[in-house]
Scaffold this active site. Structure first.
Site, mmCIF file in Angstrom:
data_model
loop_
_atom_site.group_PDB
_atom_site.id
_atom_site.type_symbol
_atom_site.label_atom_id
_atom_site.label_comp_id
_atom_site.label_asym_id
_atom_site.label_seq_id
_atom_site.Cartn_x
_atom_site.Cartn_y
_atom_site.Cartn_z
ATOM 1 N N MET A 256 0.834 -1.199 0.000
ATOM 2 C CA MET A 256 0.000 0.000 0.000
ATOM 3 C C MET A 256 0.873 1.255 0.000
ATOM 4 O O MET A 256 1.832 1.367 0.764
ATOM 5 C CB MET A 256 -0.911 0.022 1.224
ATOM 6 C CG MET A 256 -1.909 1.165 1.153
ATOM 7 S SD MET A 256 -3.043 1.095 2.516
ATOM 8 C CE MET A 256 -4.009 2.559 2.241
ATOM 9 N N SER A 257 0.467 2.176 -0.834
ATOM 10 C CA SER A 257 1.264 3.374 -1.043
ATOM 11 C C SER A 257 1.504 4.132 0.259
ATOM 12 O O SER A 257 0.663 4.158 1.145
ATOM 13 C CB SER A 257 0.536 4.266 -2.039
ATOM 14 O OG SER A 257 1.191 5.482 -2.129
ATOM 15 N N LYS A 258 2.661 4.765 0.348
ATOM 16 C CA LYS A 258 2.992 5.596 1.510
ATOM 17 C C LYS A 258 2.456 7.002 1.296
ATOM 18 O O LYS A 258 2.510 7.832 2.188
ATOM 19 C CB LYS A 258 4.513 5.668 1.705
ATOM 20 C CG LYS A 258 5.126 4.363 2.153
ATOM 21 C CD LYS A 258 5.295 4.354 3.678
ATOM 22 C CE LYS A 258 5.740 3.020 4.207
ATOM 23 N NZ LYS A 258 4.795 2.372 5.105
ATOM 24 N N ARG A 259 2.015 7.286 0.087
ATOM 25 C CA ARG A 259 1.532 8.642 -0.211
ATOM 26 C C ARG A 259 0.076 8.627 -0.631
ATOM 27 O O ARG A 259 -0.406 7.653 -1.189
ATOM 28 C CB ARG A 259 2.350 9.245 -1.350
ATOM 29 C CG ARG A 259 3.729 9.549 -0.877
ATOM 30 C CD ARG A 259 4.358 10.652 -1.683
ATOM 31 N NE ARG A 259 5.773 10.308 -1.847
ATOM 32 C CZ ARG A 259 6.335 10.084 -3.000
ATOM 33 N NH1 ARG A 259 5.637 10.198 -4.104
ATOM 34 N NH2 ARG A 259 7.601 9.772 -3.077
ATOM 35 N N PHE A 272 -3.260 8.385 5.372
ATOM 36 C CA PHE A 272 -2.829 8.784 6.704
ATOM 37 C C PHE A 272 -4.033 8.873 7.642
ATOM 38 O O PHE A 272 -5.106 9.340 7.235
ATOM 39 C CB PHE A 272 -2.121 10.140 6.666
ATOM 40 C CG PHE A 272 -0.943 10.151 5.747
ATOM 41 C CD1 PHE A 272 0.018 9.148 5.834
ATOM 42 C CD2 PHE A 272 -0.794 11.136 4.783
ATOM 43 C CE1 PHE A 272 1.109 9.128 4.975
ATOM 44 C CE2 PHE A 272 0.292 11.125 3.917
ATOM 45 C CZ PHE A 272 1.241 10.118 4.010
#
Ligand code: GLU
Length: 494
Positions: A256-259, A272
């Protein structure tokens, strides 16, 4: 539920960036496991990577955990018997333990300069060899090594890994795993500035804080051989290891993307915790959704309250296979939890979101509207765009062509609106009364219901997509409805 107060688990984030939902899932599983057993949930801040430390990240983290309702029993702010709980406040502890490993010949000082390490790496690349530290300082005479350190020569401390040996351990989720030390390097455990690396600090703290189970993301599994060697070197028993399945992107491909990104339709795709909070996801829905990301009770039960999750959570039902993030499923859960709220509770929760969008509503003005949108919103922030027209004196300009139903023209629409006006001037402003009066009248003047409802809807809401019409009319009241219909007729006459 089997109570076991000796269960002590920790969430040990490094506050270097925003608090990602992957971290929240790890925190949640630890929390549920601790609560299930009546044990302790500990928050430990792993801030030894001072270059990447970000003080804002600590706020995001603490606020995020509080929003999710994952209260911790021991931690940097609440203290506890095993503190301090921030690693940079424990440097003397790590120094002492590192010295012990040096004294026992289980670790060694490395005086290699960055330039030398760089040259070694380049040479290895050139010769197509595996890159890594060449163990240049491993066999330095201990007296010479101590002297050089005493003379202030810069150095790191490295662990002495077995040169050829394998290690097998049992992970609670992944099963038996074997690692070959031959492929690994003598990792740095203490940096030249006297700050330990993650590995050393993590192992020492888990032991000293009497952590019974380590539950963390799958990406840490490769640290295991090094960690197990550290436990062994200190003569300590390692905790039970539980590595949680990866969380994949919604496509099922890649971690899963960090952004945060955007969907093709322009919708924000948050990753987030604070973004989910800002968008109006209820903590109950987040927790329910996150719990099912790698755990299930029976592969069919979907809705769990926090109490139910605590009751049922078990390591045995954590799945080893990766779980893909699913925004639609989360929206579905959130919608469900929104519908479970009482009108009063939802109204109170919506107010700050409306204020944020520049809508000045109050409990009194919003509560008649809340039931109309309760069925329709997926997040609390969805509400603003649905209720805005209730809170303006005059509607913002809209395209008057929207007023005109298919197969009708402006003149016919004006007639329909005038007919509607005649009903609304006298009808009782209540859902059922309006419904029957408008339907009956439409029929009597030869209009289909839709041919009358669409112009009314656009006239009072300023758009076609709006909450159910009759409830909307009832809340807006006679005066506002008639005024807006007059304005619509006027715009069609222009
Ligand atoms: N500090 C590590 C992290 O940021 C902790 C890993 C672990 O739980 O051992 O995730």
């Amino acid at each position: 539920m089997t109570l076991n107060p000796n269960v002590r688990v920790r969430y040990a984030p490094s506050p270097t960036g925003d608090f990602h939902v992957g971290g929240a899932r790890t925190a949640l599983f630890n929390y549920l496991f601790a609560r299930h057993h009546g044990g302790s949930f500990i928050l430990r801040i792993e801030d030894t990577d001072q270059k990447r430390f970000n003080p804002e990240a600590l706020d995001w983290l603490l606020n995020g955990l509080r929003y999710l309702g994952l209260e911790w029993d021991e931690g940097p702010d609440v203290g506890g018997e095993f503190g301090p709980y921030t690693q940079t406040e424990r440097l003397d502890i790590y120094q002492r333990h590192c010295q012990q490993l040096l004294d026992e010949g289980k670790a060694y000082r490395c005086f290699c300069t960055a330039e030398r390490l760089d040259a070694v790496r380049k040479e290895q690349q050139k010769n197509k060899q595996r890159s890594g530290y060449d163990r240049h300082c491993r066999n330095l005479d201990p007296t010479e090594s101590a002297e050089r350190a005493n003379n202030g020569e810069q150095h790191t401390v490295r662990i002495k890994l077995p040169l050829a040996e394998t290690i097998t351990f049992q992970d609670k989720v992944k099963g038996k795993i074997t690692f070959d030390y031959t492929n690994l390097q003598d990792a740095v455990i203490m940096k030249s500035d006297g700050i330990p690396t993650y590995h050393l600090a993590n192992v020492i703290d888990d032991h000293l804080m009497q952590i019974s189970h380590i539950m963390r993301g799958d990406e840490w599994v490769n640290s295991i051989p090094l960690h197990l060697l550290l436990y062994q070197s200190f003569g300590w028993q390692p905790p039970v290891m539980v590595h949680l399945p990866l969380i994949l992107n919604p496509t099922g491909k890649g971690k899963m993307s960090k952004r945060e990104g955007r969907a093709p339709d322009g919708r924000v795709l948050p990753v987030f915790v604070r973004s989910f909070e800002e968008m109006g996801y209820l903590p109950e829905a987040m927790i329910n959704y996150l719990a099912l990301l790698g755990w299930s009770l029976d592969d069919k039960t979907e809705i769990f309250s926090k109490i139910e999750l605590i009751e049922h959570f078990s390591l045995e039902r954590i799945k080893p296979s990766p779980a893909a993030w699913d925004y639609d499923r989360l929206d579905h859960f959130n919608g469900d939890y929104i519908r479970q709220l009482s009108v009063e509770a939802l109204t109170e929760q919506l107010l700050p979101f409306l204020e944020q969008a520049g809508i000045s509503a109050t409990s009194e003005t919003l509560s008649p509207i809340t039931p109309i949108i309760q069925e329709r919103i997926k997040t609390l922030s969805d509400a603003a765009s649905q209720v805005d027209f209730f809170f303006v004196e005059n509607l913002p300009d809209y395209d008057s062509a929207e007023l005109i139903p298919k197969k009708m023209d402006a003149a016919q629409t004006i007639t329909a609106l005038q007919e509607a006006k005649s009903v609304l001037t006298t009808a009782e402003f209540e859902h059922d009364a309006l419904d029957s009066a408008l339907r009956t009248h439409a029929k009597s003047v030869g209009l289909k219901v839709g041919q009358m409802f669409q112009p009314i809807r656009v006239a009072v809401c300023g758009r076609k997509a709006a909450p159910p019409l009759l409830d909307t009319l009832a809340v807006l009241g006679r005066e506002t409805c008639l005024k807006r219909i007059d304005q619509a007729i006027e715009s069609l006459n222009r």
